[in-house]
Write an enzyme that holds these catalytic residues in place. Structure first.
Site, PDB file in Angstrom:
ATOM      1  N   SER A   1       0.816  -1.213   0.000  1.00 56.34           N
ATOM      2  CA  SER A   1       0.000   0.000   0.000  1.00 56.34           C
ATOM      3  C   SER A   1       0.849   1.263   0.000  1.00 56.34           C
ATOM      4  O   SER A   1       0.302   2.367   0.027  1.00 56.34           O
ATOM      5  CB  SER A   1      -0.934   0.000   1.211  1.00 56.34           C
TER       6      SER A   1
ATOM      7  N   HIS B   1      -2.677  -3.443  -5.809  1.00 60.69           N
ATOM      8  CA  HIS B   1      -3.105  -3.038  -4.469  1.00 60.69           C
ATOM      9  C   HIS B   1      -4.613  -3.189  -4.316  1.00 60.69           C
ATOM     10  O   HIS B   1      -5.393  -2.388  -4.832  1.00 60.69           O
ATOM     11  CB  HIS B   1      -2.672  -1.588  -4.216  1.00 60.69           C
TER      12      HIS B   1
ATOM     13  N   GLU C   1      -5.638  -0.682  -7.282  1.00 63.41           N
ATOM     14  CA  GLU C   1      -4.620   0.201  -7.851  1.00 63.41           C
ATOM     15  C   GLU C   1      -3.581  -0.677  -8.547  1.00 63.41           C
ATOM     16  O   GLU C   1      -2.964  -1.528  -7.908  1.00 63.41           O
ATOM     17  CB  GLU C   1      -3.927   1.025  -6.764  1.00 63.41           C
TER      18      GLU C   1
END
Length: 282
Positions: free
Chosen positions: A119, A140, A152
């Site tokens: 992250s 992510h 992501e």
């Protein structure tokens, strides 16, 4: 290359959620962790979550059983060599991820993509540890993984277009919505979110308001479904601290300095919901 078996490194909250969504989507999953108790706990959580989905008619009972059977828990990391793609979901510490990526680079076939669920940590830096930086990328997911739609997809400096396309298409196959993000500390999600949570902690530390009041302001005044301090407890205060430290070091801006109260709480073992105590008691 057709992806049929996916390896997942780490059976914690994110890892078991990632294994869940891959298995639910029809992929065979090799789920690795260092201790049997972590794997047992992960399988228990996955089983409960699949049962909940079946009870809500999101999947059938047959799909529930089939998804669970697709997950193979392993303690031997070399078993990941069978995978067509590997997702790392270990603790948010660079030194831990670095060791894993070096080893995965040794274990996995040369053409295999290595993705990280990090992250905040640099995908470029992780890729540079391997002989395949073009095939290293960020994937992510968000917690809870079976529910949250966003992924992501983070390009490292060396990540190839083919690698990006593979992971993007895979996210879509999981019924997720992929967004393209370039490598930077915290990416988009945590670069914006974590300073918000951190500043909420400063308001508590400085006596501006209680945790309950801070959260009420955001729920009633900004229509947030959960206040920032309850959210921090849900994420894990240790995780929040790790991310703030990565951004502070990576961006070099004092606005990312972790709140001293956050540091003190983590030192005390008050990690949020998972430890039973954070800004709230559970």
């Amino acid at each position: 290359m057709q992806i049929k078996r996916v390896g997942v490194v780490g059976a914690g909250t994110m890892g078991n959620g990632i294994a869940h969504v891959f298995a639910r989507a029809g992929y065979s999953v090799t789920l690795y962790d260092v201790e049997q108790r972590f794997l047992d706990r992960a399988l228990e959580v996955i089983g409960k979550n699949l049962s909940r989905e079946a009870a809500k008619a999101k999947i059938t009972a047959e799909q529930e059983a089939a998804a669970f059977q697709r997950i193979t828990p392993v303690l031997d990391r070399s078993r990941l060599a069978e995978s067509d793609l590997i997702v790392e979901a270990a603790t948010e510490r660079f030194e831990i991820k670095a060791e894993i990526f070096r080893d995965l680079d040794r274990i996995a076939r040369p053409e295999i993509v290595l993705a990280s669920n990090t992250s905040s940590i640099s995908i470029t830096r992780l890729g540079a540890l391997t002989k395949r930086p073009a095939q290293v990328i960020g994937m992510h997911f968000f917690n809870p993984v079976p529910v949250m739609k966003l992924v992501e997809v983070i390009r490292g400096l060396a990540s190839s277009q083919a690698t990006f396309d593979t992971v993007r298409e895979l996210a879509i196959a999981l019924d997720k919505t992929p967004v393209e993000v370039n490598d930077a500390p915290g990416f988009v999600s945590n670069r914006v979110l974590m300073p918000l949570l951190n500043e909420a902690m400063f308001t508590v530390m400085e006596g501006v308001a209680t945790a309950e009041v801070v959260d009420e302001v955001f729920k009633l005044g900004m229509a947030h479904p959960m206040g920032p301090l309850a959210l921090a407890d849900f994420i894990g205060l240790d995780v929040c601290l790790d991310i703030m430290r990565v951004m502070h070091a990576g961006l070099g801006d004092p606005k990312y300095r972790p709140c001293p109260l956050l540091i003190k709480m983590v030192d005390a073992g008050w990690l949020g919901k998972k430890s039973g105590r954070g800004f709230y008691e559970y």
